[in-house]
Design a protein around this motif. Structure first.
Motif, PDB file in Angstrom:
ATOM      1  N   LYS A 171       0.966   7.260  -0.397  1.00 63.82           N
ATOM      2  CA  LYS A 171       2.280   6.626  -0.232  1.00 63.82           C
ATOM      3  C   LYS A 171       3.404   7.569  -0.653  1.00 63.82           C
ATOM      4  O   LYS A 171       4.440   7.645   0.006  1.00 63.82           O
ATOM      5  CB  LYS A 171       2.344   5.335  -1.037  1.00 63.82           C
ATOM      6  CG  LYS A 171       1.532   4.187  -0.441  1.00 63.82           C
ATOM      7  CD  LYS A 171       1.524   2.986  -1.375  1.00 63.82           C
ATOM      8  CE  LYS A 171       2.929   2.485  -1.634  1.00 63.82           C
ATOM      9  NZ  LYS A 171       2.934   1.346  -2.585  1.00 63.82           N
ATOM     10  N   SER A 172       3.197   8.278  -1.763  1.00 63.18           N
ATOM     11  CA  SER A 172       4.238   9.188  -2.250  1.00 63.18           C
ATOM     12  C   SER A 172       4.443  10.369  -1.301  1.00 63.18           C
ATOM     13  O   SER A 172       5.556  10.886  -1.177  1.00 63.18           O
ATOM     14  CB  SER A 172       3.894   9.696  -3.654  1.00 63.18           C
ATOM     15  OG  SER A 172       2.754  10.528  -3.630  1.00 63.18           O
ATOM     16  N   SER A 195       1.517  -2.247 -11.925  1.00 63.92           N
ATOM     17  CA  SER A 195       0.613  -1.150 -12.270  1.00 63.92           C
ATOM     18  C   SER A 195       0.022  -1.340 -13.660  1.00 63.92           C
ATOM     19  O   SER A 195      -1.166  -1.085 -13.883  1.00 63.92           O
ATOM     20  CB  SER A 195       1.345   0.193 -12.195  1.00 63.92           C
ATOM     21  OG  SER A 195       1.719   0.477 -10.860  1.00 63.92           O
ATOM     22  N   GLU A 209      -6.667   2.875  -6.037  1.00 60.31           N
ATOM     23  CA  GLU A 209      -5.228   2.810  -6.290  1.00 60.31           C
ATOM     24  C   GLU A 209      -4.588   4.190  -6.405  1.00 60.31           C
ATOM     25  O   GLU A 209      -3.515   4.435  -5.845  1.00 60.31           O
ATOM     26  CB  GLU A 209      -4.963   1.993  -7.552  1.00 60.31           C
ATOM     27  CG  GLU A 209      -3.489   1.798  -7.876  1.00 60.31           C
ATOM     28  CD  GLU A 209      -2.757   0.924  -6.879  1.00 60.31           C
ATOM     29  OE1 GLU A 209      -1.522   0.801  -7.002  1.00 60.31           O
ATOM     30  OE2 GLU A 209      -3.408   0.356  -5.952  1.00 60.31           O
ATOM     31  N   LYS A 210      -5.222   5.108  -7.114  1.00 62.51           N
ATOM     32  CA  LYS A 210      -4.623   6.434  -7.308  1.00 62.51           C
ATOM     33  C   LYS A 210      -4.473   7.195  -5.997  1.00 62.51           C
ATOM     34  O   LYS A 210      -3.377   7.687  -5.689  1.00 62.51           O
ATOM     35  CB  LYS A 210      -5.436   7.247  -8.322  1.00 62.51           C
ATOM     36  CG  LYS A 210      -4.802   8.581  -8.678  1.00 62.51           C
ATOM     37  CD  LYS A 210      -5.570   9.286  -9.782  1.00 62.51           C
ATOM     38  CE  LYS A 210      -4.921  10.622 -10.130  1.00 62.51           C
ATOM     39  NZ  LYS A 210      -5.642  11.316 -11.233  1.00 62.51           N
ATOM     40  N   GLN A 265      -1.724   5.504  -3.894  1.00 62.03           N
ATOM     41  CA  GLN A 265      -0.368   5.801  -4.342  1.00 62.03           C
ATOM     42  C   GLN A 265       0.014   7.244  -4.006  1.00 62.03           C
ATOM     43  O   GLN A 265       1.177   7.521  -3.695  1.00 62.03           O
ATOM     44  CB  GLN A 265      -0.243   5.551  -5.845  1.00 62.03           C
ATOM     45  CG  GLN A 265      -0.347   4.083  -6.248  1.00 62.03           C
ATOM     46  CD  GLN A 265       0.682   3.213  -5.548  1.00 62.03           C
ATOM     47  OE1 GLN A 265       1.817   3.621  -5.311  1.00 62.03           O
ATOM     48  NE2 GLN A 265       0.286   1.992  -5.214  1.00 62.03           N
ATOM     49  N   LYS A 266      -0.944   8.152  -4.069  1.00 59.10           N
ATOM     50  CA  LYS A 266      -0.689   9.551  -3.696  1.00 59.10           C
ATOM     51  C   LYS A 266      -0.300   9.639  -2.227  1.00 59.10           C
ATOM     52  O   LYS A 266       0.656  10.327  -1.854  1.00 59.10           O
ATOM     53  CB  LYS A 266      -1.924  10.405  -3.980  1.00 59.10           C
ATOM     54  CG  LYS A 266      -1.757  11.892  -3.659  1.00 59.10           C
ATOM     55  CD  LYS A 266      -3.012  12.667  -4.077  1.00 59.10           C
ATOM     56  CE  LYS A 266      -2.840  14.172  -3.848  1.00 59.10           C
ATOM     57  NZ  LYS A 266      -2.792  14.506  -2.410  1.00 59.10           N
ATOM     58  N   ARG A 283       0.927  -5.517   0.092  1.00 60.73           N
ATOM     59  CA  ARG A 283      -0.324  -5.756  -0.613  1.00 60.73           C
ATOM     60  C   ARG A 283      -0.601  -7.259  -0.606  1.00 60.73           C
ATOM     61  O   ARG A 283       0.276  -8.054  -0.933  1.00 60.73           O
ATOM     62  CB  ARG A 283      -0.211  -5.259  -2.059  1.00 60.73           C
ATOM     63  CG  ARG A 283      -1.558  -4.981  -2.716  1.00 60.73           C
ATOM     64  CD  ARG A 283      -1.399  -4.696  -4.205  1.00 60.73           C
ATOM     65  NE  ARG A 283      -0.600  -3.544  -4.518  1.00 60.73           N
ATOM     66  CZ  ARG A 283      -1.088  -2.323  -4.749  1.00 60.73           C
ATOM     67  NH1 ARG A 283      -2.384  -2.102  -4.657  1.00 60.73           N
ATOM     68  NH2 ARG A 283      -0.275  -1.334  -5.068  1.00 60.73           N
TER      69      ARG A 283
END
Length: 211
Positions: free
Chosen positions: A80-81, A119, A73-74, A77-78, A90
């Motif tokens: 994606k950002s 989250s 997940e981390k 998300q990185k 998802r």
């Protein structure tokens, strides 16, 4: 095809010889590093529902209780950002009874417009969610638990989403999570060439540009 799921709440140097033009050699190296093979690094999948989303986008099949998904997940998300132009969907896997039970929770979160708390819920699963933690999640976020569980257990949309995920994964022989499909067409295959986040997302970027 309609499928039925029982519902219980509870619940991934080689040295260069000779001389060469630095720019030309750099281009050659980049070309070599970007050479990926179908059925080794990725494979084509079919009949994935991604609505009206247009490339570039990613679809992640996951399970709330999967340690690999939780650890993924981390970096996800990185990525994606750093790439806000890339769309994202998802989908919760339903390949076992426990996964199906958790899928109901996930899709009920969507159905009741509570994805802002995803989250937090995912972190609870990562920590080892129990009855007390589950109860406090509803209280803290002012979610009507009775209504939520009614949606999770009986909503036709929840069931349809579960069936869709199940059919897409089984038809395309996607047997593990997390699994990422790029632009609704290319499934990333786990290999030694994707065994860390940098290499994994390098392949993702390659597939995002692939016709």
């Amino acid at each position: 095809m309609t499928k039925f799921f029982s519902f219980f709440v509870f619940i991934a140097a080689i040295s260069l010889l000779g001389c060469s033009d630095p720019q030309s050699q750099n281009e050659i190296n980049q070309s070599k590093q970007s050479t990926y093979e179908e059925d080794k690094h990725y494979r084509i999948v079919e009949n994935i529902n991604f609505g009206d989303l247009k490339p570039p986008f990613l679809i992640e099949y996951f399970w709330l209780g999967c340690p690999h998904c939780q650890n993924f997940e981390k970096p996800l998300q990185k990525f994606k950002s750093e790439n806000p132009n890339i769309g994202f969907i998802r989908k919760h896997a339903v390949l076992s009874e426990n996964w199906a039970n958790d899928a109901r929770i996930f899709y009920a979160l969507q159905e009741t417009n509570n994805m802002a708390h995803f989250s937090e819920l995912f972190e609870l699963y990562k920590a080892g969610i129990d009855q007390e933690g589950f109860e406090s999640f509803f209280v803290k976020n002012k979610i009507d638990k009775t209504q939520f569980l009614e949606v999770a257990g009986k909503s036709e949309n929840v069931l349809n989403n579960m069936n869709e995920s199940y059919e897409e994964m089984t038809e395309n022989k996607i047997t593990s999570v997390p699994s990422v499909v790029v632009n609704g067409k290319y499934l990333v295959i786990a290999s030694e060439d994707t065994d860390n986040n940098e290499k994994y997302f390098k392949l993702v970027k390659y597939l995002l540009k692939k016709p």
